[in-house]
Design a protein around this motif. Structure first.
Motif, PDB file in Angstrom:
ATOM      1  N   SER A  97     -28.021   3.310 -10.661  1.00 44.22           N
ATOM      2  CA  SER A  97     -28.412   1.825 -10.349  1.00 44.22           C
ATOM      3  C   SER A  97     -29.330   1.541  -9.287  1.00 44.22           C
ATOM      4  O   SER A  97     -29.885   2.649  -8.366  1.00 44.22           O
ATOM      5  CB  SER A  97     -27.154   0.838  -9.875  1.00 44.22           C
ATOM      6  OG  SER A  97     -27.006   1.275  -8.522  1.00 44.22           O
ATOM      7  N   LEU A  98     -30.163   0.752  -9.385  1.00 45.61           N
ATOM      8  CA  LEU A  98     -31.156   0.317  -8.538  1.00 45.61           C
ATOM      9  C   LEU A  98     -30.706   0.387  -7.090  1.00 45.61           C
ATOM     10  O   LEU A  98     -31.423   1.180  -6.309  1.00 45.61           O
ATOM     11  CB  LEU A  98     -31.999  -1.156  -8.749  1.00 45.61           C
ATOM     12  CG  LEU A  98     -32.986  -1.137  -7.911  1.00 45.61           C
ATOM     13  CD1 LEU A  98     -34.164  -0.278  -8.002  1.00 45.61           C
ATOM     14  CD2 LEU A  98     -33.536  -2.566  -8.251  1.00 45.61           C
ATOM     15  N   GLU A  99     -29.662  -0.147  -6.857  1.00 51.43           N
ATOM     16  CA  GLU A  99     -29.112   0.114  -5.471  1.00 51.43           C
ATOM     17  C   GLU A  99     -28.989   1.433  -4.968  1.00 51.43           C
ATOM     18  O   GLU A  99     -28.967   1.484  -3.885  1.00 51.43           O
ATOM     19  CB  GLU A  99     -27.782  -0.909  -5.418  1.00 51.43           C
ATOM     20  CG  GLU A  99     -27.969  -2.544  -5.695  1.00 51.43           C
ATOM     21  CD  GLU A  99     -27.878  -2.882  -7.017  1.00 51.43           C
ATOM     22  OE1 GLU A  99     -28.228  -1.852  -8.094  1.00 51.43           O
ATOM     23  OE2 GLU A  99     -27.387  -3.958  -7.446  1.00 51.43           O
ATOM     24  N   LEU A 124     -37.495  -7.299  -6.389  1.00 53.36           N
ATOM     25  CA  LEU A 124     -36.569  -6.573  -4.833  1.00 53.36           C
ATOM     26  C   LEU A 124     -36.340  -7.626  -3.766  1.00 53.36           C
ATOM     27  O   LEU A 124     -35.506  -7.338  -3.012  1.00 53.36           O
ATOM     28  CB  LEU A 124     -37.560  -5.483  -4.275  1.00 53.36           C
ATOM     29  CG  LEU A 124     -37.557  -4.289  -4.876  1.00 53.36           C
ATOM     30  CD1 LEU A 124     -38.416  -3.253  -4.527  1.00 53.36           C
ATOM     31  CD2 LEU A 124     -36.001  -3.486  -5.203  1.00 53.36           C
ATOM     32  N   VAL A 125     -37.158  -8.860  -3.734  1.00 56.87           N
ATOM     33  CA  VAL A 125     -36.966  -9.803  -2.905  1.00 56.87           C
ATOM     34  C   VAL A 125     -35.533 -10.251  -2.547  1.00 56.87           C
ATOM     35  O   VAL A 125     -35.191 -10.295  -1.411  1.00 56.87           O
ATOM     36  CB  VAL A 125     -37.815 -11.166  -3.295  1.00 56.87           C
ATOM     37  CG1 VAL A 125     -37.266 -12.182  -2.493  1.00 56.87           C
ATOM     38  CG2 VAL A 125     -39.329 -10.761  -2.631  1.00 56.87           C
ATOM     39  N   ALA A 186     -33.312  -0.373 -13.998  1.00 54.59           N
ATOM     40  CA  ALA A 186     -33.309  -1.792 -13.805  1.00 54.59           C
ATOM     41  C   ALA A 186     -34.676  -2.406 -14.545  1.00 54.59           C
ATOM     42  O   ALA A 186     -35.577  -1.559 -14.805  1.00 54.59           O
ATOM     43  CB  ALA A 186     -33.588  -2.402 -12.219  1.00 54.59           C
ATOM     44  N   THR A 187     -34.717  -3.594 -14.943  1.00 57.06           N
ATOM     45  CA  THR A 187     -35.877  -4.218 -15.503  1.00 57.06           C
ATOM     46  C   THR A 187     -36.128  -5.615 -15.255  1.00 57.06           C
ATOM     47  O   THR A 187     -35.067  -6.197 -15.072  1.00 57.06           O
ATOM     48  CB  THR A 187     -35.444  -4.311 -17.276  1.00 57.06           C
ATOM     49  OG1 THR A 187     -35.570  -2.888 -17.652  1.00 57.06           O
ATOM     50  CG2 THR A 187     -36.994  -4.846 -17.879  1.00 57.06           C
ATOM     51  N   THR A 188     -37.326  -5.901 -14.736  1.00 60.25           N
ATOM     52  CA  THR A 188     -37.735  -7.071 -13.902  1.00 60.25           C
ATOM     53  C   THR A 188     -37.535  -8.137 -15.251  1.00 60.25           C
ATOM     54  O   THR A 188     -37.687  -8.091 -16.347  1.00 60.25           O
ATOM     55  CB  THR A 188     -39.044  -7.141 -13.594  1.00 60.25           C
ATOM     56  OG1 THR A 188     -39.901  -7.021 -14.642  1.00 60.25           O
ATOM     57  CG2 THR A 188     -39.209  -5.870 -12.423  1.00 60.25           C
ATOM     58  N   ALA A 253     -42.838 -13.817  -2.657  1.00 62.01           N
ATOM     59  CA  ALA A 253     -42.658 -12.551  -1.782  1.00 62.01           C
ATOM     60  C   ALA A 253     -43.061 -12.695  -0.361  1.00 62.01           C
ATOM     61  O   ALA A 253     -42.476 -11.971   0.613  1.00 62.01           O
ATOM     62  CB  ALA A 253     -43.306 -11.252  -2.503  1.00 62.01           C
ATOM     63  N   ARG A 254     -44.319 -13.135  -0.259  1.00 66.03           N
ATOM     64  CA  ARG A 254     -44.871 -13.437   1.034  1.00 66.03           C
ATOM     65  C   ARG A 254     -44.042 -14.423   1.855  1.00 66.03           C
ATOM     66  O   ARG A 254     -44.022 -14.192   2.855  1.00 66.03           O
ATOM     67  CB  ARG A 254     -46.394 -13.663   0.787  1.00 66.03           C
ATOM     68  CG  ARG A 254     -47.253 -12.802   0.276  1.00 66.03           C
ATOM     69  CD  ARG A 254     -48.758 -13.063   0.009  1.00 66.03           C
ATOM     70  NE  ARG A 254     -49.406 -12.267  -0.548  1.00 66.03           N
ATOM     71  CZ  ARG A 254     -49.931 -11.100  -0.036  1.00 66.03           C
ATOM     72  NH1 ARG A 254     -49.858 -10.910   1.162  1.00 66.03           N
ATOM     73  NH2 ARG A 254     -50.855 -10.252  -0.698  1.00 66.03           N
TER      74      ARG A 254
END
Length: 262
Positions: A97-99, A124-125, A186-188, A253-254
């Motif tokens: 998994s991404l985690e 990822l935020v 994972a896919t965004t 994100a910023r």
């Protein structure tokens, strides 16, 4: 941008040759590959049709002229000019998994890329907010191109990296054995896809002729093989309002304190 495999590059050359014949616009196909910066290509005054990512387009002080957006083949795209970022690991890695990749090494392409940077941060935020700290011990880049992201994965330089989904489609279409060497974890979310642009000063009639020809790509008998080799169904009109999404993801994100993925 999408000459992600030698055979794909050949197919793009054939497409632009067809576009020149169909539109009546003389086009010289130029090779502008890594390490040449894409910003130099987008700044050319004689540009008629080159792919540009929506994120740098929206950030640009002098925007080129939109021509048309590709509609990739496949269920992921839902018949629309969109794409996503796949987060990819080596097939033989322990990551399921991404985690599982957190604490490792994250690759990225370039800071003005949507797929290889902006969409990566967006995905990822939420994890960053929950952890309250950086997710990876190291961010590796700029890797610049999808091929170099894959090479960094296979060489063990990174543990996970972002790949433009359409670029990966093209790579796997022309290099099927690679599918056994990498794995998507994972896919965004979907976002509007990079589109063809012409120079800001390109005459209206030239842009109109190119757009008219590209509208016939989906059904042109002469393009049947190209549609297969380019994993491409059609070209659509560019809806610039859709690309505001790239700026929203950047701002979010910023605002979260996550300006750099990692």
């Amino acid at each position: 941008m999408y000459s992600a495999a030698p055979a794909a590059a050949v197919a793009w050359t054939e497409l632009f040759d067809w576009l020149a014949r169909e539109s009546g616009v003389t086009l010289d196909v130029i090779d502008h590959a890594f390490p040449l910066p894409l910003s130099d290509l987008w700044a050319r005054r004689d540009l008629a049709a080159a792919f540009m990512c929506g994120f740098p387009f929206m950030l640009s002080a002098e925007r080129p002229r939109p021509v048309a957006a590709p509609v990739p083949s496949g269920a992921l795209y839902q018949g629309r000019p969109v794409y996503a970022t796949h987060l990819v690991v080596r097939a033989d890695s322990r990551f399921q998994s991404l985690e599982d990749t957190f604490g490792g090494r994250l690759g990225f392409t370039v800071p003005d890329s949507h797929s290889g940077y902006n969409a990566l941060r967006h995905h990822l935020v939420p994890y960053f907010r929950r952890h309250g700290a950086r997710l990876y011990r190291e961010s590796v880049g700029p890797l610049t191109t999808p091929r170099r992201v894959i090479a960094a994965l296979l060489d063990g330089e990174i543990d996970v990296g972002p790949l433009d989904s359409y670029a990966l489609d093209l790579i796997l279409r022309h290099d099927p054995p690679l599918a056994s060497q990498i794995r998507i974890v994972a896919t965004t979310d979907l976002a509007p896809i990079p589109f063809l642009v012409a120079a800001a000063a390109c005459p209206d009639d030239i842009v109109a002729k190119l757009q008219a020809a590209l509208r016939t790509f989906a059904t042109a008998p002469a393009c049947a093989s190209l549609r297969d080799r380019l994993c491409l169904d059609a070209f659509a009109a560019v809806q610039l309002a859709d690309y505001e999404l790239t700026l929203r993801w950047d701002a979010e994100a910023r605002a979260a304190g996550y300006a750099t993925p990692g």
